[in-house]
Design a protein around this motif. Structure first.
Motif, mmCIF file in Angstrom:
data_model
loop_
_atom_site.group_PDB
_atom_site.id
_atom_site.type_symbol
_atom_site.label_atom_id
_atom_site.label_comp_id
_atom_site.label_asym_id
_atom_site.label_seq_id
_atom_site.Cartn_x
_atom_site.Cartn_y
_atom_site.Cartn_z
ATOM 1 N N ARG A 144 3.540 2.901 2.923
ATOM 2 C CA ARG A 144 2.752 2.210 1.665
ATOM 3 C C ARG A 144 1.970 1.078 2.116
ATOM 4 N NH1 ARG A 144 8.231 1.092 -2.111
ATOM 5 N NH2 ARG A 144 8.391 -0.544 -0.526
ATOM 6 N N VAL A 145 0.867 0.957 1.291
ATOM 7 C CA VAL A 145 0.181 -0.148 1.536
ATOM 8 C C VAL A 145 0.674 -1.530 0.748
ATOM 9 C CG1 VAL A 145 -2.298 -1.143 1.283
ATOM 10 C CG2 VAL A 145 -1.833 1.064 1.818
ATOM 11 N N ARG A 146 1.154 -1.456 -0.376
ATOM 12 C CA ARG A 146 1.656 -2.491 -1.181
ATOM 13 C C ARG A 146 3.314 -2.300 -1.220
ATOM 14 N NH1 ARG A 146 -2.865 -0.915 -4.228
ATOM 15 N NH2 ARG A 146 -4.678 -2.097 -3.641
ATOM 16 N N GLY A 147 3.769 -3.635 -1.884
ATOM 17 C CA GLY A 147 4.964 -3.630 -1.844
ATOM 18 C C GLY A 147 5.670 -2.907 -3.162
ATOM 19 N N ASP A 148 4.937 -2.968 -4.188
ATOM 20 C CA ASP A 148 5.315 -2.223 -5.333
ATOM 21 C C ASP A 148 5.357 -0.577 -5.252
ATOM 22 O OD1 ASP A 148 6.015 -1.337 -7.945
ATOM 23 O OD2 ASP A 148 4.496 -2.523 -8.924
ATOM 24 N N PRO B 65 -1.231 6.049 -5.956
ATOM 25 C CA PRO B 65 0.258 6.588 -6.430
ATOM 26 C C PRO B 65 0.301 7.904 -7.089
ATOM 27 C CG PRO B 65 -0.591 4.259 -7.268
ATOM 28 C CD PRO B 65 -1.935 5.072 -6.491
ATOM 29 N N GLU C 23 3.339 1.347 -7.850
ATOM 30 C CA GLU C 23 1.611 1.309 -7.883
ATOM 31 C C GLU C 23 1.084 1.108 -6.502
ATOM 32 O OE1 GLU C 23 0.750 -2.167 -10.179
ATOM 33 O OE2 GLU C 23 1.902 -1.521 -12.017
ATOM 34 N N SER C 24 1.879 1.233 -5.302
ATOM 35 C CA SER C 24 1.321 1.181 -4.074
ATOM 36 C C SER C 24 0.503 2.537 -3.499
ATOM 37 C CB SER C 24 2.346 0.676 -3.017
ATOM 38 O OG SER C 24 3.389 1.893 -3.142
ATOM 39 N N GLU C 25 -0.403 2.212 -2.700
ATOM 40 C CA GLU C 25 -0.894 3.594 -2.265
ATOM 41 C C GLU C 25 -0.220 3.815 -0.895
ATOM 42 O OE1 GLU C 25 -5.000 1.719 -1.839
ATOM 43 O OE2 GLU C 25 -5.948 2.853 -3.442
#
Length: 740
Positions: free
Chosen positions: A272-276, A195, A279-281
């Motif tokens: 993005r890897v995650r939804g947030d 992030p 905090e996503s990578e």
């Protein structure tokens, strides 16, 4: 992974032990308990039933029942056929045994008793005893079975989770190895960002792009790791765009400078890897498109530019012309289009070789570019600005688009600038050569409202410039189309002239300057056109050389001259030496000695009565090969002369190497004799040099007595020209021979 597996193993082992113990205890305990209750219940029921039977017996015989042994024994013998062994007793109130049935029982023993009443008072007691030994044995067996089941349960519960964990570990390992191979063998670079923008993972391809080891990239911020200074803001903006709540994957192009300083052009996709978002990578796919862009650039270059001169080609020039037309229509402006052609380029190319011709085209292109400039259209929209454009259409034909054009004088200035620039000699491969250029000019919209019409009319004007003497320019005029159409008709007719037998040979005598006798003749081709009549060589020879018809024409002339000369000799006329002109093309593309030998053999003509004339420019076309061929011709007994001497590109030094017999002084030097001092000096030099080399000289175009006198006084050996005779058909020339 090992610590997780150890924890799972300990937990599952504990659970398995507890369950195994429970199974081992519960099965026999349960079995014993159930069967004990069953036995106990049965004994209690049987005791009650048998007590009632005895009570019934007492009722029938109240005083003597104790002595009814048979009846009591029968009652005690009533028991189930199956079951554990039993002992049954009837005892009085004092405990004395009245009756008993059964054998000794193995311990442990369970007993049940029941009071026997007589008229409501207790008179005896019935006891039933049975052994629990079989039940204990069965319970032991059940304990063994429970133990085995417990062991199996323990092994199952202990090993299954471990196997599942191992399988999960192996599957995870395989997936990890697969993903690792996918990343490392991916043709695109892959990089995963934390992030905060630091690199947490990358593949080998990305590391190679950066020119460093993968380990050195981990932990670095992406922008600092590989992006050039000029691309930092662009990349930061793209990464910030991914931080939005509804941000989608983004694509962008950027540049990377590796550790060696090499710049790579990249196209990237980031997501993005995650939804947030906080905090996503972020995963970025990187593809090096440097070579692709270079290939695309080369393809565009090949599609739109000439590979020899690097000038725009016909396709690009055509599109630029269409653009200029659209612009002029919109803004009501004019522009000019030039078509340029190198004078005598085919002769230069055939004489000096294609390599030399290519180099000349490159030099001409450089000079043309230096003669034009970009136009300054401050009042026009910047995206529609045009500029003067030089292009090569093919061969030795160039074009120039003149957008900075208000009147004819503007185009004339450019044309004069070009002609002046071309007047300086070209020095190529150590050789100095002069090349002039002819220019045709058409203007929009006056000379055509389409690209095709402008090209056609500019081309027509260019051919008129050539007809006017070359090295000049002409603006298009509508009357030019007549002569252009005439040339086209001549070219079409020329293709069929030979097969229709429309060519005819004329002969012009060569006169001895001292005796006035006829020493020979030159065969000159004429075209007897069915509609136009006699067409002079100046009108069709250049066309024949352009389309390759000069080769069959020259072969025909050679055969015709040999046949005619042989007929004259058979008629008893003097043996005149007849000369024919040999084209550079037939000299290069045919076996000249073989062609001559074939014609001589077919007609029976003596070789010493035939002469060939070559132009001096031929001497520079592979000198060694030229000398070798000419020597073969000379060894056949055929004389060789150099025609139009002084107008080409040779030097006197070549005369010492060539097996020639004569030099023909070009008519351009003779026509102004004896009045023009420069021509007088040139003619004297040619004659003196020729004599010093043992060569005879023949002056062409002698038309006045003053010319013949000057030539004779300075040692010219032979004359040829209208002063003595015009070229004559064979029949009339034969009459001239008979008079001589």
């Amino acid at each position: 992974m090992k610590s997780v597996q150890s924890v799972i193993s300990r937990i599952t082992t504990g659970i398995a032990v507890v369950l195994a113990i429970l199974v081992t205890l519960i099965i026999p305990a349960g079995y014993f308990g159930l069967n004990y209750q069953n036995i106990n219940g049965k004994l209690d029921a049987e005791a009650e039933i048998n007590a009632r039977l005895v009570a019934h017996l007492i009722t029938d015989n109240p005083d003597l029942w104790q002595y009814e042994n048979l009846r009591l024994d029968e009652l005690l013998s009533r028991r189930p056929s199956k079951g554990n062994p039993e002992i049954r007793r009837i005892m009085d109130t004092k405990g004395a045994v009245i009756a008993s049935n059964g054998t000794e029982l193995a311990a442990p023993v369970i007993s049940k008793s029941h009071i026997i009443y007589d008229s409501g008072r207790p008179v005896a007691q019935l006891q039933i005893h049975t052994t629990l030994a079989p039940l204990l044995i069965e319970t032991g067996l059940m304990a063994l079975i429970g133990f085995l089941i417990g062991i199996a349960l323990f092994m199952t519960l202990h090993m299954l989770p471990v196997k599942m964990a191992r399988r999960a570990e192996q599957a995870l390992k395989q997936n990890s190895e697969f993903l690792s191979k996918v990343m490392d063998n991916n043709t695109s670079g892959l990089v995963v960002l934390n992030p905060d923008g630091t690199i947490s993972l990358c593949n080998r391809r990305f590391a190679r792009l950066c020119g460093v080891e993968e380990s050195l990239l981990l932990g670095q911020h992406l922008v600092n790791a590989w992006i050039t200074d000029t691309e930092r803001e662009n990349l930061n903006g793209k990464l910030e765009a991914l931080a939005g709540i509804n941000a989608e994957a983004v694509e962008f192009d950027t540049e990377l400078t590796d550790s060696n300083g090499t710049v790579h052009l990249l196209t990237c996709g980031a997501a993005r890897v995650r939804g947030d978002a906080a905090e996503s990578e972020i995963v970025i796919s990187v593809e090096d498109i440097t070579h692709r862009r270079e290939s695309e650039s080369r393809i565009r270059q090949m599609a739109h530019y000439d590979n020899l001169t690097n000038l725009p080609n016909r396709a690009l020039f055509s599109s630029e012309t269409d653009r200029a037309i659209a612009y002029s229509k919109r803004y009501n402006t004019v522009f000019g289009l030039m078509v340029l052609d190198i004078d005598n380029f085919k002769r230069i190319n055939d004489t000096l070789g294609h390599h030399f011709g290519d180099l000349l085209l490159q030099r001409v292109a450089e000079r043309l570019v230096s003669c034009v400039r970009k136009s300054d259209y401050l009042s026009r929209p910047s995206d529609e600005q045009t500029h003067e454009l030089v292009a090569r259409l093919g061969g030795d034909e160039f074009t120039i688009l003149l957008t900075s054009f208000n009147r004819d004088e503007d185009a004339a200035k450019v044309a004069n600038r070009i002609i002046g620039k071309m007047s300086a000699p070209f020095r190529i491969d150590g050789q100095e050569i002069f090349a002039t250029i002819s220019i045709g000019i058409a203007t929009y919209p006056g000379d055509g409202d389409s690209r095709e019409m402008l090209f056609k009319n500019a081309d027509t004007a260019m051919y008129h410039a050539k007809s006017a003497g070359r090295n000049t320019y002409n603006f298009y005029r509508k009357t030019m189309n007549d002569s252009a159409l005439k040339r086209l008709n001549l070219e079409n007719s020329l293709h069929k002239a030979l097969e229709r037998n429309e060519f005819q040979l004329y002969y012009q005598p060569r006169i001895d300057s001292k005796t006035g006798e006829m020493h020979g003749a030159e065969a000159l081709i004429r075209w007897n056109h069915p509609d136009l009549g006699i067409v002079n060589p100046g009108e069709f020879i250049s066309i024949a050389e352009e389309n390759g018809l000069i080769i069959p024409m020259t072969e025909w002339v050679l055969q015709e001259v040999c046949s005619q000369s042989r007929l004259w000799q058979q008629s008893g006329l003097q043996k005149l030496k007849v000369s024919i002109n040999i084209s550079c093309q037939i000299f290069k593309q045919r076996d000249l000695p073989g062609l001559i030998a074939q014609a001589l053999e077919k007609t029976g003509l003596d070789a010493n009565t035939l002469e060939i004339e070559i132009t001096e420019s031929l001497m520079l076309n592979n000198v060694d090969t030229t000398i070798k061929i000419l020597k073969q011709v000379r060894e056949m007994g055929i004389e060789i002369s150099i025609d139009d001497f002084g107008t080409g590109y040779s030097s006197f030094s070549y005369l010492t190497q060539l097996p020639v017999n004569a030099i023909k002084i070009d008519r351009s030097f003779v026509m102004n004799l004896p009045h023009r001092q420069e021509d007088c000096a040139i003619v004297k030099a040619i004659i003196a040099t020729s004599h010093s080399l043992g060569l005879i000289t023949v002056a062409e175009g002698v038309e006045t007595a003053g010319q013949s006198e000057f030539l004779a006084e300075n040692g010219c050996n032979e004359f040829q020209g209208y002063l003595f005779s015009r070229p004559l058909p064979a029949v009339e020339f034969e009459k001239l021979m008979r008079k001589a």
